[in-house]
Scaffold this active site. Structure first.
Site, PDB file in Angstrom:
ATOM      1  N   ARG A   1      91.132  25.004  75.201  1.00 20.09           N
ATOM      2  CA  ARG A   1      90.648  25.419  73.887  1.00 20.09           C
ATOM      3  C   ARG A   1      91.555  25.083  72.712  1.00 20.09           C
ATOM      4  NH1 ARG A   1      89.578  31.218  76.273  1.00 20.09           N
ATOM      5  NH2 ARG A   1      91.325  30.435  77.487  1.00 20.09           N
TER       6      ARG A   1
ATOM      7  N   ASP B   1      88.158  20.091  89.353  1.00 20.62           N
ATOM      8  CA  ASP B   1      88.636  21.454  89.609  1.00 20.62           C
ATOM      9  C   ASP B   1      87.531  22.274  90.260  1.00 20.62           C
ATOM     10  OD1 ASP B   1      90.222  23.682  89.595  1.00 20.62           O
ATOM     11  OD2 ASP B   1      90.053  24.062  87.447  1.00 20.62           O
TER      12      ASP B   1
ATOM     13  N   THR C   1      95.984  33.484  88.476  1.00 18.55           N
ATOM     14  CA  THR C   1      96.822  34.189  87.492  1.00 18.55           C
ATOM     15  C   THR C   1      96.090  35.395  86.902  1.00 18.55           C
ATOM     16  OG1 THR C   1      96.135  32.524  85.918  1.00 18.55           O
ATOM     17  CG2 THR C   1      98.323  32.279  86.832  1.00 18.55           C
TER      18      THR C   1
ATOM     19  N   LYS D   1      88.010  24.051  93.166  1.00 22.56           N
ATOM     20  CA  LYS D   1      88.626  25.192  93.878  1.00 22.56           C
ATOM     21  C   LYS D   1      87.898  25.490  95.190  1.00 22.56           C
ATOM     22  CE  LYS D   1      90.859  27.447  89.947  1.00 22.56           C
ATOM     23  NZ  LYS D   1      90.338  26.703  88.788  1.00 22.56           N
TER      24      LYS D   1
ATOM     25  N   LYS E   1      89.967  17.214  82.945  1.00 21.23           N
ATOM     26  CA  LYS E   1      89.630  18.170  84.011  1.00 21.23           C
ATOM     27  C   LYS E   1      88.174  18.595  83.883  1.00 21.23           C
ATOM     28  CE  LYS E   1      90.985  22.768  84.194  1.00 21.23           C
ATOM     29  NZ  LYS E   1      89.944  23.629  84.768  1.00 21.23           N
TER      30      LYS E   1
ATOM     31  N   ASP F   1      86.511  27.200 102.147  1.00 16.91           N
ATOM     32  CA  ASP F   1      85.498  27.426 103.189  1.00 16.91           C
ATOM     33  C   ASP F   1      86.134  27.025 104.517  1.00 16.91           C
ATOM     34  OD1 ASP F   1      82.974  27.761 104.548  1.00 16.91           O
ATOM     35  OD2 ASP F   1      81.980  27.358 102.642  1.00 16.91           O
TER      36      ASP F   1
HETATM   37  O1  C5P Z   1      91.413  26.863  77.175  1.00 18.03           O
HETATM   38  P1  C5P Z   1      92.643  26.947  78.025  1.00 18.03           P
HETATM   39  O2  C5P Z   1      93.769  26.061  77.560  1.00 18.03           O
HETATM   40  O3  C5P Z   1      93.073  28.371  78.293  1.00 18.03           O
HETATM   41  O4  C5P Z   1      92.132  26.323  79.395  1.00 18.03           O
HETATM   42  C1  C5P Z   1      92.905  26.324  80.528  1.00 18.03           C
HETATM   43  C2  C5P Z   1      92.144  25.689  81.660  1.00 18.03           C
HETATM   44  O5  C5P Z   1      92.931  25.875  82.834  1.00 18.03           O
HETATM   45  C3  C5P Z   1      90.787  26.322  81.954  1.00 18.03           C
HETATM   46  O6  C5P Z   1      89.939  25.280  82.442  1.00 18.03           O
HETATM   47  C4  C5P Z   1      91.093  27.329  83.040  1.00 18.03           C
HETATM   48  O7  C5P Z   1      90.010  27.522  83.911  1.00 18.03           O
HETATM   49  C5  C5P Z   1      92.232  26.647  83.781  1.00 18.03           C
HETATM   50  N1  C5P Z   1      93.120  27.570  84.500  1.00 18.03           N
HETATM   51  C6  C5P Z   1      93.837  28.585  83.887  1.00 18.03           C
HETATM   52  N2  C5P Z   1      94.664  29.384  84.619  1.00 18.03           N
HETATM   53  C7  C5P Z   1      94.782  29.212  85.922  1.00 18.03           C
HETATM   54  C8  C5P Z   1      94.074  28.193  86.555  1.00 18.03           C
HETATM   55  C9  C5P Z   1      93.236  27.386  85.810  1.00 18.03           C
HETATM   56  O8  C5P Z   1      93.751  28.750  82.695  1.00 18.03           O
HETATM   57  N3  C5P Z   1      95.607  29.983  86.601  1.00 18.03           N
END
Ligand code: C5P
Length: 230
Positions: A205, A60, A115, A62, A32, A65
Site C-alpha cells: 500500500r 504468494d 505475524t 501459501k 507479488k 496440504d
Molecule cells: O500493503 P503492505 O505493504 O502492508 O503489504 C504487505 C504485503 O505483504 C501484503 O500482500 C501482505 O499480505 C503481505 N504479508 C504481510 N505480512 C506477513 C506476510 C505477508 O504483510 N507476515
C-alpha cells in the site's frame, strides 16, 4: 536500476494490477500476486499481467496440504515459472520437499509463523514454544527440506540470517517516513530491513495507494524509497 523491492499487487482488478506494473516496471522487476488476485483470475490472469512487461513472479499462495496434494498444486502453477512460490513452513518437511521437487527451477518460499499471531493466540493453538523459537525451528526445518527462501518479519531477519547465509530472506512489514501503518503493527524502514540482511522487502500500500490514474505519484514514491536506500 532495479530495486530490492517486491511490489504486492493486492487487488482483484486485472486492469488495476496491470497499471501498477506499467507504472513501476522501470525500477521494480518483482511483483507479488496473492490469493486475492489469483483466486479470481488464476493462471490466465497472471499470463495477462505478463503481457504488460517482463517481471519476476512472487506467487504468494501459501500452500498447506498433504504432500501429494501440494505436489499437484505446484505442478499446476509451474508453467508460470514463479521465481518464488510460498508454502506454510508448518506443513512440515515432506510437504516442503514435495513442493521443492515439483518446482526445480523456482524457489520454494517458506512462510513461518504468521505475524498476525500474538503469543497468547499462538499458545492457545497448543504451541509450547514462543513465536521466536518456533519461527527459527520451522525456518531451519523448511530450508533442510528444500525451501531456499523465507518470508519473515524484519524483526526476525537477523536471527534467521544467523541460521542460513544463503537463504533468500523476504520481509513485508516495512514503511518509509510519512506512510500509513495500515494494519501493520511492528514495522521497520526498508533500509533497516536490508541492512539487517534481508534480500528483498515486500511493499504494497505505501506504493499502490499513490495510484491516481497517472504514473507520476507512484514513481515519486518509489524514488523516495530508492533514495532512502542510498
Ligand atoms: O500493503 P503492505 O505493504 O502492508 O503489504 C504487505 C504485503 O505483504 C501484503 O500482500 C501482505 O499480505 C503481505 N504479508 C504481510 N505480512 C506477513 C506476510 C505477508 O504483510 N507476515
Amino acid at each position: 536500476m532495479n530495486l530490492p523491492i517486491i511490489l504486492a499487487l493486492d487487488t482483484k482488478d486485472i486492469a488495476q494490477a496491470s497499471s501498477w506494473i506499467k507504472a513501476t516496471n522501470g525500477s521494480i522487476d518483482h511483483f507479488k500476486v496473492g490469493l486475492e488476485f489469483y483466486l479470481r483470475h488464476g493462471v490466465s490472469g497472471i499470463q495477462q499481467l505478463r503481457q504488460v512487461g517482463e517481471f519476476e513472479l512472487f506467487l504468494d499462495l501459501k500452500l498447506y496440504d498433504i504432500p501429494n496434494t501440494v505436489k499437484g498444486a505446484v505442478e499446476s502453477v509451474a508453467a508460470l515459472s514463479p521465481k518464488f512460490l510460498t508454502v506454510h513452513a508448518s506443513g512440515g518437511s515432506k510437504m516442503i520437499k514435495a513442493a521443492a521437487d515439483a518446482l526445480p527451477n523456482g524457489s520454494i518460499t517458506a512462510v513461518t509463523v504468521l505475524t498476525s499471531f500474538s503469543e497468547d493466540e499462538f499458545a492457545a493453538m497448543g504451541q509450547r514454544e514462543s513465536i521466536e523459537v518456533t519461527t527459527k525451528s520451522w525456518a531451519g526445518n523448511a530450508l533442510a527440506a528444500g525451501a531456499t527462501s523465507l518470508v519473515c518479519s524484519p524483526f526476525e531477519v537477523a536471527s534467521l540470517r544467523g541460521i542460513s547465509k544463503s537463504a533468500t530472506l523476504i520481509t513485508p512489514g516495512v514503511r518509509v517516513e510519512g506512510d500509513d501503518l495500515g494494519d501493520q503493527v511492528r514495522v521497520m524502514t526498508p533500509k533497516q530491513a536490508l541492512d539487517l540482511g534481508a534480500d528483498f522487502v515486500v511493499i504494497g500500500r505505501s506504493i499502490t495507494r499513490m495510484w491516481d490514474g497517472s504514473d507520476l505519484k507512484m514513481r515519486n514514491k518509489i524514488e523516495q524509497i530508492a533514495s532512502s536506500l542510498r
